[in-house]
Design an enzyme around this catalytic site. Structure first.
Site, PDB file in Angstrom:
ATOM      1  CG  ASP A   8      -0.713   0.828   2.194  1.00 42.59           C
ATOM      2  OD1 ASP A   8      -1.781   1.733   2.053  1.00 42.59           O
ATOM      3  OD2 ASP A   8       0.195   1.084   3.164  1.00 42.59           O
ATOM      4  CE  LYS A  54       2.617  11.476  -0.900  1.00 44.20           C
ATOM      5  NZ  LYS A  54       3.186  11.254   0.243  1.00 44.20           N
ATOM      6  CG  ASP A  55       2.731   2.300  -3.212  1.00 48.06           C
ATOM      7  OD1 ASP A  55       2.231   3.099  -3.894  1.00 48.06           O
ATOM      8  OD2 ASP A  55       2.059   1.260  -2.643  1.00 48.06           O
ATOM      9  CE  LYS A  56       6.856  -0.971  -9.979  1.00 46.81           C
ATOM     10  NZ  LYS A  56       6.882  -0.369 -11.489  1.00 46.81           N
TER      11      LYS A  56
END
Length: 665
Positions: free
Chosen positions: A17, A297-299
């Site tokens: 997430d 922020k994630d991928k």
């Protein structure tokens, strides 16, 4: 209130997430230099060397066994001697049929202490991140405003060179200038002939060279009746080194009246923040460390966040919109200061859970509970790594000062999903214990394994501490923070098991940044939402009830002394921190929508809105139902843990994969 039976349904890929990440989550009693918390929940241990499920055909891709980039080594490469630009190596194809078998070695929620729920509703299943566009994150800035990309215009500035600076030089000239700039050729200068000689034309060439190739100076020369513009280094190598430092980049050509930092909103799809910055810096030919941001922020998501960059004009940044896929830059402004990690107030999530099985009633109950009670503020699965060796085990070995074990855990062969070359590297290591030989098996040296092997060949096997020290500091600290998180998750589960969802005497609450005990007579002045629990460390106090003993027992079992969390090596001394046990998301809203085509997006993104796309229209009937939810979370809380509470499902990749393999076949 609590449900212990997890209703685990088939067909649900609930995975990693985009945690609301900046790590000021926990109020520190001790002022510690901010960078040591960089990785608190930036979770990106994978660096460049982990396996990826990106190439798995069909819905399995939804598992996003995160090309790493979330847990394992928050890859902040500024500390390395390399230039911090990631190599865009193509992923090797993975064998799809063995993926579920490989994931058998991964962690489940149970392994990391995630066992309780706060709500009473019956769980149901749904697919999370079937498409990365089903997960949208908007940063909430320090002023409480949600970041949106809604303006692509460039601030008008008399000082900006004309748009022609981008087109006046030929590709060949740019190549020569770049080689000159980076000292790649033997020449001391590059001469460019001015073809249609006018003062304007010469000015544009001067501006183009200075703005596109920081560190070069220019002069005009007459040679046999023709005008040339000659580019050269202001003062040889030293000047270039100086120019490329953070303190003093491109100090010529920056207007005094303008703030030194250009702030902009970055919209990105399917790339994590560090990757995105590496790409931007590559295109701008600058070091990645001139960029700053408030949280990673994630991928596997679409994310919108603020970025600041030192002395690069909005005009140059806007130009990148023409040449970059999956990125959009906008909302430019010039400001005096950069951004600091952790300054954000949180993140706003828009999430679609597709193909849900719950009745409207169940959904209503689940979402009302999320809104009224909230969820247990567990550290999510991506905090603990995706491979057979969890990051908390490495952290525990560091805290125990067992350096041979640290080395073995990171380097020894392990079952499970990994790239072929990493497997070969581990085999070589197990066979020969020769760091140089094992290193030769790695095409990508920038992963943790590569860095550690490089350290071992430099400092020798007798000095593992120094060898390990070659790994960037944030990545090293990430391991011990993972161990703290592991303890915290387990203790919170025990606290909820023993005392339920009400404050009890001996619980801790924060007064400002200081933790105090709840006394018998004050119990009614507090709610469960006020209660915090400590991450173990030398600067925290523990609850005054039996959970205090549980902390002590857990650390004693791990051969650690809870009364002495200072480490011989100062970097690995843990001061500890406090974290709320229950989080109530803000701005919660939801709707259930019907759809037929799993491929169509169920809401508009900022870019869709900029392009004037009409919002999707939903049929009243459809083959499938989706739950679309919106909520805001404070920094360093995990959206997957909120979603887990709604679905009542294990969010680990291992569990999802095994639930889904039969269904996918």
């Amino acid at each position: 209130m609590e449900v212990t039976g997890m209703s685990l349904k088939r067909g649900s890929l609930v995975v990693e997430d985009n945690d609301s990440e900046a790590p000021v989550e926990e109020t520190k009693k001790q002022k510690v230099s901010s960078d040591c918390y960089l990785t608190k929940s930036q979770d990106g241990l994978e660096s460049d060397c982990r396996s990826s499920s990106e190439n798995i055909p069909g819905p399995l891709g939804a598992i996003s066994v995160g090309k790493g980039k979330k847990n394992s080594d928050a890859h902040l490469e500024e500390e390395e001697e390399e230039d911090g630009l990631s190599e865009d190596g193509e992923e090797e194809e993975e064998e799809p049929e063995s993926f579920a078998d490989m994931m058998k070695h991964g962690l489940t929620e149970l392994d990391v202490g995630i066992t309780k729920f706060v709500s009473a509703h019956q769980g149901f299943s749904g697919i999370l991140k079937e498409r990365y566009s089903d997960f949208i994150v908007h940063e909430i800035g320090k002023d409480g405003q949600i970041s949106h990309l809604d303006d692509l215009s460039v601030p008008v500035d008399e000082e900006d060179p004309s748009e022609n600076v981008f087109t006046v030089l030929t590709a060949e000239e740019k190549q020569q200038l770049e080689e000159l700039q980076l000292f790649k050729n033997k020449e001391a200068s590059v001469a460019i002939e001015v073809i249609e000689d006018t003062k304007e034309k010469r000015t544009i060439i001067h501006q183009a060279i200075k703005s596109l190739f920081p560190g070069l100076e220019t002069k005009t020369e007459d040679r046999e009746g023709r005008k040339y513009i000659v580019a050269y280094h202001a003062a040889g190598k030293k000047a270039l080194a100086k120019v490329r430092t953070t303190a003093d980049p491109r100090k010529h050509s920056w207007p005094k009246s303008r703030g030194s930092y250009c702030h902009f909103v970055l919209y990105k799809e399917n790339k994590d923040t560090m990757d995105a910055i590496n790409v931007l810096s590559k295109y701008l030919r600058v070091k990645p460390n001139i960029f700053s941001y408030m949280g990673t922020k994630d991928k596997r998501a679409i994310t919108v966040q603020e970025i600041a960059v030192l002395k690069i004009s909005a005009q140059r940044l806007a130009h990148l919109n023409k040449c970059l896929m999956n990125f959009k830059l906008g909302n430019f402004s010039y400001q005096k200061n950069p951004l600091k990690l952790g300054e954000l107030q949180g993140n706003h999530f828009t999430v679609v859970l597709r193909n849900i099985t719950g009745t409207d009633d169940q959904v209503q109950q689940a979402m009302n509970s999320l809104k009224e009670i909230g969820f247990i503020n567990y550290y999510g699965m991506q905090r603990f790594g995706t491979t057979a060796v969890p990051t908390y085990q490495v952290g525990r070995a560091i805290l125990q000062n067992s350096w041979t074990e640290v080395m073995d855990l990171i380097l020894k062969p392990r079952p499970g999903a990994e790239k072929g070359y990493l497997v070969k590297c581990r085999e070589e290591w197990a066979k020969t214990k020769d760091p140089a030989a094992a290193l030769r098996k790695l095409p990508v040296k920038r992963c943790v394994e590569g860095q550690l092997l490089r350290g071992l060949s430099k400092y020798g096997m007798k000095n593992i501490v120094s060898a390990f020290g070659i790994i960037p500091r944030n990545n090293r600290l990430m391991y011990i923070h993972s161990y703290q998180s592991y303890v915290w998750n387990n203790m919170v589960s025990k606290r909820i098991e023993d005392y339920g969802l009400k404050p009890v005497p001996g619980d801790l609450v924060l007064k400002g940044a200081t933790a105090t005990y709840i006394e018998e007579e004050d119990v009614n002045n507090y709610s469960i939402h006020d209660v915090v629990m400590p991450l173990p460390g030398f600067d925290v106090i523990y609850p005054k009830h039996k959970i205090s003993e549980a902390y002590r027992e857990m650390l004693t079992a791990d051969n650690l002394d809870i009364d002495n969390m200072r480490h011989k090596i100062r970097d690995y001394s843990l001061s500890g921190a406090y974290r709320k046990i229950i989080i109530r998301p803000q701005n919660v809203s939801w709707e259930v929508v019907a759809y037929d085509d799993p491929k169509i997006p169920l809401f508009n993104t900022d870019v869709d809105n900029l392009e004037g796309k009409p919002p999707p229209v939903f049929a009243s009937e459809g083959k499938y139902r989706a739950l679309k939810m919106d909520f805001s979370l404070p920094p360093s809380t995990y959206a997957t843990m909120a979603i887990r509470e709604v679905l009542k499902m294990d969010t680990s990749i291992k569990n999802q994969t095994q639930l889904n393999t039969t269904w996918l076949r």
